[in-house]
Design an enzyme around this catalytic site. Structure first.
Site, PDB file in Angstrom:
ATOM      1  CE  LYS A 107      -3.862   0.058   2.314  1.00  0.00           C
ATOM      2  NZ  LYS A 107      -4.874   0.119   3.404  1.00  0.00           N
ATOM      3  CD  GLU A 137       8.734  -7.717   6.262  1.00  0.00           C
ATOM      4  OE1 GLU A 137       8.559  -8.124   7.421  1.00  0.00           O
ATOM      5  OE2 GLU A 137       8.241  -6.649   5.830  1.00  0.00           O
ATOM      6  N   GLY A 180      -5.463  -5.407   5.233  1.00  0.00           N
ATOM      7  CA  GLY A 180      -4.611  -6.318   4.476  1.00  0.00           C
ATOM      8  C   GLY A 180      -5.134  -7.732   4.409  1.00  0.00           C
ATOM      9  NE  ARG A 181      -7.044  -8.983  10.452  1.00  0.00           N
ATOM     10  CZ  ARG A 181      -6.579  -7.817  10.877  1.00  0.00           C
ATOM     11  NH1 ARG A 181      -5.491  -7.314  10.321  1.00  0.00           N
ATOM     12  NH2 ARG A 181      -7.180  -7.143  11.837  1.00  0.00           N
ATOM     13  CD  GLU A 186      -2.406  -9.162  10.960  1.00  0.00           C
ATOM     14  OE1 GLU A 186      -1.168  -9.319  10.986  1.00  0.00           O
ATOM     15  OE2 GLU A 186      -3.032  -8.858   9.915  1.00  0.00           O
ATOM     16  CG  HIS A 235      -1.479 -40.887   7.913  1.00  0.00           C
ATOM     17  ND1 HIS A 235      -1.364 -42.223   8.171  1.00  0.00           N
ATOM     18  CD2 HIS A 235      -2.523 -40.754   7.047  1.00  0.00           C
ATOM     19  CE1 HIS A 235      -2.277 -42.894   7.478  1.00  0.00           C
ATOM     20  NE2 HIS A 235      -2.995 -42.025   6.790  1.00  0.00           N
ATOM     21  CE  LYS A 239       5.062  -4.548   9.985  1.00  0.00           C
ATOM     22  NZ  LYS A 239       3.987  -3.888   9.216  1.00  0.00           N
TER      23      LYS A 239
END
Length: 548
Positions: free
Chosen positions: A206, A212, A267-268, A353, A384, A512
């Site tokens: 944004k 990152e 964001g999510r 979050e 399993h 951050k």
């Protein structure tokens, strides 16, 4: 304002749990002959069976009373009307506007946002058609064969999950890849088999400052220019999903190829926006619209259905029942569809979050559990791995089983075997196996009595483990959209019950900030900040070893 656990409705639920906790789900079926029928719902192409839960009609009535006490319907209306329910940031929460296929006007600060949404969708459609048709060409004139999405968090997890889920709708000549981790290995291993001349990068940030994402984007640009040489090539091989035209242009991307979104898109919750550009490229814009339509159908169900027949609301309330009264600390999401293998990871972010909060919207510390740990794996791999803990461990772990009646890959009898496990696991988790049943089985096998008694203890299953079953005819863009929206509104419901703001994420900020300080120290080779002794020692060791 008092906390929700101080309300009469909460106290009534606590008393009800005290009376019900010794009951067995299996016995509830005997007491309610129509239980399987009455605890089943259909909406937006999904069918939910919630009958294998330790709940009665009284439980549901009490949970619905709690939802009424906290004004769940009112909060839902406020979200759909564009009110700034994200109070810590003063923002509306309108991912529902991104897929509002009815085009019903939705106002934010007196402005209808639907023309803005439709404008971006129109630009996305044009761009997608150009790339998929071959009209968009790379710097050397060759058509695009690979798309690499560079983002992190919601700019990565949502599109990545959806692209994997909708793989049957993709073409072999246009492959989509995802890079998120700032570990250089992620980018290197992704691009090492790609051709720079036929690769298109989408940089999703944004602000165009996400550390990152921009680190990976810069290295991707270096990789491209090392092969093509000409800085003008960047404009042919990079597009941006951002709101910062100045930074996008400085990077070398033509702002005509910048797709924006708005601060009322978290964001999510953003895969429905231009963040979903890799999805549209992968499956085509028409299929992307079908994804939006499925989500909109679930939105309308959640907005209009009575809470007693409201699929997301009931799932959310049942989750509160387990988290706050049964003491469950985790929630398992178990998709019986290999295409949904990234869904548990996606919902980890979406849920944890959103509702991993320790204070209410008013800033009051809570003294009850909020967001559970969400985890899971695609069946039958999970059987399993960790199902042992769900079956015979000491914790109550509510689980959602998600499956399709028909597979996109009906290979022999694979799908019947696959879904036989789906149904068997939910039945086994509920029924369990008594000591007497296990002992009879060992005796029938001819074991000596002492050994039979010993083994029977190990082969006893407590049962009474709760599950929800969610079925769809087939995993399509439309049913996937509905499924994602179902969980979004489930998360919202629980956030309203707990009184938390599900739409901020301040908990990620401190790390951050500290990382920025530490990066400067690593690059300068000298630790100067006031760290704790452990961090200081670790940093000094790291810097010393890096020097060689």
């Amino acid at each position: 304002m008092s906390l929700v656990n101080q309300t009469p409705q909460w106290q009534a639920l606590q008393q009800h749990w005290d009376a019900l906790q010794a009951a067995r789900i299996q016995d509830l079926f005997a007491a309610e002959p129509k239980r399987a029928e009455s605890m089943r719902l259909s909406a937006a192409g999904l069918q939910l069976d919630y009958s294998k839960n330790l709940v009665t009609q009284e439980t549901l009535s009490l949970l619905l009373a709690l939802a009424e006490a906290v004004d769940l319907k009112g909060w839902t209306r406020r979200m759909f009307d564009g009110e700034p329910i994200n109070n810590t940031e003063g923002r509306a929460v309108l991912h529902i506007a991104l897929r509002n296929r009815s085009n019903r006007p939705i106002q934010v600060n007196g402005e209808d946002v639907m023309p803005l949404v439709n404008g971006v969708l129109g630009r996305m459609e044009q761009f997608v058609d150009r790339v998929r048709s071959g009209d968009w060409r790379g710097h050397t004139g060759r058509r695009i064969a690979d798309v690499v999405n560079i983002g992190i968090g919601g700019s990565n997890l949502g599109p990545k999950m959806v692209c994997a889920a909708l793989a049957p709708y993709q073409r072999d000549d246009l492959r989509v890849h995802f890079v998120s981790n700032v570990d250089g290995t992620h980018l290197v291993e992704t691009v090492q088999r790609l051709d720079p001349e036929t690769t298109l990068f989408i940089v999703a940030s944004k602000t165009f400052t996400t550390q990152e994402t921009m680190t990976n984007a810069t290295s991707a640009r270096d990789w491209l220019l090392a092969a093509l040489g000409d800085p003008a090539a960047v404009a042919h091989h990079f597009v941006a999903v951002s709101t910062s035209a100045e930074k996008v242009a400085a990077f070398g991307i033509d702002t005509a190829n910048m797709f924006g979104f708005w601060d009322w898109v978290g964001g999510r919750y953003s895969l429905w926006s231009a963040i979903g550009l890799p999805i549209a490229l992968a499956v085509g814009f028409d299929r992307f619209v079908e994804l939006l339509e499925g989500a909109h159908a679930m939105d309308e169900h959640f907005r209009t259905a009575d809470l007693s027949e409201n699929m997301p609301a009931l799932l959310g309330l049942i989750g509160v029942w387990y988290a706050n009264f049964a003491g469950a600390r985790t929630h398992a999401v178990l998709p019986y569809d290999q295409s949904l293998r990234y869904l548990p990871a996606y919902l980890q972010q979406g849920d944890m979050e959103s509702n991993g909060k320790g204070v209410t919207r008013e800033g009051v510390a809570v003294d009850y559990s909020t967001g559970p740990v969400v985890w899971g794996e695609a069946g039958t791999d999970g059987q399993h791995a960790f199902y042992q803990l769900i079956h015979q461990g000491t914790q109550t772990i509510p689980a959602d089983f998600i499956g399709a009646i028909r597979s996109h890959n009906e290979l022999g009898d694979h799908h019947p075997k696959f879904m036989a496990n789906f149904f068997a696991q939910t039945e086994a988790l509920m029924r369990g196996r008594t000591f007497e049943e296990a002992l009879a089985e060992q005796r029938a096998a001819g074991l000596p009595e002492e050994q039979a008694q010993w083994l029977a203890h190990h082969r006893t299953f407590p049962g009474n483990r709760p599950t929800n079953s969610i079925l769809m005819e087939r995993l399509t863009p439309r049913t996937l959209g509905a499924l994602i929206a179902l969980y979004e509104h489930r998360i919202f419901t629980q956030g309203v019950i707990w009184g938390v703001n599900s739409f901020d994420q301040w908990g990620v900020e401190l790390g951050k900030q500290l990382a920025s300080v530490i990066l400067d120290e690593i690059q300068s080779g000298k630790v100067t900040a006031d760290h704790d002794p452990s961090t200081r020692a670790l940093l000094e060791h790291f810097i010393r070893q890096r020097r060689g």
